[in-house]
Design a protein around this motif. Structure first.
Motif, short mmCIF file in Angstrom:
data_model
loop_
_atom_site.label_atom_id
_atom_site.label_comp_id
_atom_site.label_asym_id
_atom_site.label_seq_id
_atom_site.Cartn_x
_atom_site.Cartn_y
_atom_site.Cartn_z
N SER A 63 -182.59 99.23 -17.89
CA SER A 63 -183.77 99.07 -18.73
C SER A 63 -184.67 97.92 -18.29
CB SER A 63 -183.35 98.86 -20.19
OG SER A 63 -182.55 97.70 -20.32
N ASN A 64 -184.56 97.50 -17.03
CA ASN A 64 -185.47 96.47 -16.54
C ASN A 64 -186.91 96.96 -16.67
OD1 ASN A 64 -187.14 95.16 -14.22
ND2 ASN A 64 -185.42 93.79 -14.57
N LEU A 65 -187.80 96.10 -17.13
CA LEU A 65 -189.18 96.52 -17.38
C LEU A 65 -189.87 97.02 -16.12
CD1 LEU A 65 -190.55 93.83 -19.88
CD2 LEU A 65 -190.08 96.23 -20.34
N ARG A 69 -191.52 100.60 -15.79
CA ARG A 69 -192.92 100.76 -15.43
C ARG A 69 -193.08 101.72 -14.25
NH1 ARG A 69 -197.87 100.89 -17.48
NH2 ARG A 69 -199.46 100.18 -16.01
N GLY A 84 -184.61 97.73 -29.55
CA GLY A 84 -184.91 96.98 -28.34
C GLY A 84 -185.36 97.88 -27.20
N GLU A 85 -184.69 99.02 -27.03
CA GLU A 85 -185.11 99.94 -25.98
C GLU A 85 -186.48 100.53 -26.28
OE1 GLU A 85 -181.01 101.39 -23.79
OE2 GLU A 85 -182.16 102.86 -24.94
N ARG A 87 -188.88 99.08 -27.90
CA ARG A 87 -189.86 98.04 -27.61
C ARG A 87 -190.03 97.85 -26.10
NH1 ARG A 87 -191.56 95.01 -31.93
NH2 ARG A 87 -190.40 95.26 -33.88
N ARG A 88 -188.96 97.97 -25.35
CA ARG A 88 -189.06 97.88 -23.89
C ARG A 88 -189.91 99.02 -23.33
NH1 ARG A 88 -185.92 94.92 -20.37
NH2 ARG A 88 -184.64 93.33 -21.37
N ALA A 91 -193.47 98.28 -24.05
CA ALA A 91 -193.93 97.15 -23.23
C ALA A 91 -194.17 97.57 -21.78
CB ALA A 91 -192.90 96.01 -23.27
N ALA A 92 -193.45 98.60 -21.33
CA ALA A 92 -193.64 99.11 -19.97
C ALA A 92 -194.81 100.09 -19.87
CB ALA A 92 -192.36 99.79 -19.49
N ARG A 403 -186.09 90.00 -12.86
CA ARG A 403 -185.47 89.21 -13.92
C ARG A 403 -184.80 88.02 -13.26
NH1 ARG A 403 -180.81 91.41 -17.85
NH2 ARG A 403 -179.50 90.95 -16.04
#
Length: 432
Positions: A63-65, A69, A84-85, A87-88, A91-92, A403
């Motif tokens: 799940s790294n942004l 992306r 959380g996922e 929102r990720r 955010a992507a 990260r």
């Protein structure tokens, strides 16, 4: 296929030599190949060509942004299983209409977030969840689009901890109860039925379990349509396996999987959703580590690395195999000797491999764990107060830290000491 190959005797990620990354970032470190991620996404697109479909990347795998992306730029939707996922994904840059919310324990707060932020559908896993979702949707003046996840009681023939489609597993509504669940959903004013969901497990290496599950879904689709339900989407889950052992036969290809989809449900005229994660990300990443010591034991030798079970937990948790290869290509005919490959954590379980034949390696040498791009960094921890492992994304001849490794001060500053323990409000003594 991946893009981690030896060039002039040195293992590269695409065009970047791995020692260059180790020198810049330190070890252990996860390294991902953008070219491999892209290729793996596109082979699924090709496998489903001609069928209306959406590939929703199962972001629990990685799940790294930056990875998200990249997936979004290719046209992927996202399969999320937590706030959380979700929102990720947002955010992507993934729009709500391309996000599917799965998971057996969604909270009302998560439902509210997804309904207000935009959602393609909820994959509902129980009747109590259905009732709660209806109440949340009505409180917002909305209708929640849903597919009910049915449990087809099909043995996926995979590891017991990642099998999800048998009757004893916690996931989904038993398929024998599905018609009643859909009737209940249709009667709820805050619910809009859009499809059926099924997912039978992860790391599947055979197609027969898919065919069995999809046949049951096709039969259920006909039954539900006859009862007046507008079944227009089929979410078929994910789970196609990857070759962790390069010496073994490879699992089925996405093209073969696509043929099973066409044969079993292609005639229904539904939009197909699939949720691959491991097959997209797994072979697109390696864990780069350095040898601390080679230690002679009683009747065995140990290769002690700076990577540990907190960085890659799969061997300790699942007895999982990862090929471990030296970054410096061994000479042709190099003699192999069995070693136990272990980490520095104070657990006997901090063992990556036992009796693994390896070429001569010693302190300072770099090794790479293959097929570590899925369920690697996402499951990492700071056990033994080891800083969380960093991640790097490579594209062609350049790389970026996506990260960073936290400093010890950053790690320690997340804790606070209450004033009544004598150091004042939220303060702690600093070392050095």
């Amino acid at each position: 296929m991946d893009h981690f190959l030896y060039r002039d005797g040195v293992l590269h990620a695409e065009e970047v030599p791995l020692p260059e990354i180790a020198a810049a970032v330190g070890t252990p470190v996860y390294v991902y190949s953008a070219a491999t991620l892209t290729r793996h996404y596109r082979v699924f697109e090709e496998a489903l060509a001609g069928l209306p479909h959406l590939i929703c990347y199962a972001m629990k795998a990685n799940s790294n942004l930056a990875v998200l992306r990249l997936m979004a730029s290719l046209g992927a939707g996202m399969d999320v299983v937590s706030e959380g996922e979700y929102r990720r994904a947002k955010a992507a840059g993934v729009p709500g209409e391309r996000i599917v919310f799965s998971g057996v324990g969604k909270t009302r707060a998560e439902m509210r977030l997804a309904l207000t932020g935009g959602i393609r559908q909820f994959n509902v896993e129980s009747e109590p969840e259905l009732i709660a979702l209806n109440e949340v949707a009505l409180s917002l003046g909305l209708r929640a689009p849903i597919a009910i996840r049915v449990n087809p009681d099909v043995d996926a023939r995979t590891h017991a901890k990642i099998a999800t489609g048998r009757s004893e597993n916690k996931f989904g509504v038993p398929i024998a109860r599905a018609r009643a669940a859909y009737a209940e959903a249709a009667a709820l004013p805050g619910i809009e039925v859009v499809g059926i969901d099924v997912h039978i497990g992860s790391q599947l290496t055979e197609l027969a379990p898919y065919a069995a599950a999809f046949a049951k879904v096709a039969e259920l689709t006909d039954l539900l349509r006859a009862e007046g339900h507008d079944i227009r989407r089929l979410d078929l889950g994910g789970g196609l396996g990857i070759p962790y052992r390069r010496s073994n036969d490879a699992p089925p290809l996405p093209f073969d999987y696509g043929e099973v989809v066409r044969r079993c449900v292609g005639h229904l005229g539904c939009e197909i959703e699939i949720e691959p994660g491991r097959l997209i990300a797994g072979n697109a990443g390696i864990l780069l580590a350095r040898v601390i010591w080679r230690k002679a034991g009683e009747g065995r030798d140990f290769l002690i690395l700076d990577a540990a079970m907190n960085d890659l937990v799969r061997p300790a948790m699942y007895d999982a195999w990862h090929d471990v290869i030296p970054v410096e290509e061994p000479m042709a005919g190099a003699e192999l000797a069995p070693v136990d490959i272990v980490g520095p954590v104070c657990e006997t379980g901090d063992t990556f491999a036992r009796g693994r034949p390896m070429p001569p390696l010693g302190a300072g040498d770099l090794v790479a764990f293959r097929s570590a791009g899925a369920y690697g960094a996402v499951m990492a921890s700071e056990y033994n107060s080891r800083p969380l492992v960093p991640e790097v994304l490579v594209s062609g001849d350049h790389f970026a830290v996506v990260r960073a490794r936290p400093s010890f001060d950053e790690m320690l500053n997340r804790d606070t000491i209450p004033e009544w323990l004598g150091l004042g409000p939220g303060r702690r003594e600093r070392s050095g």
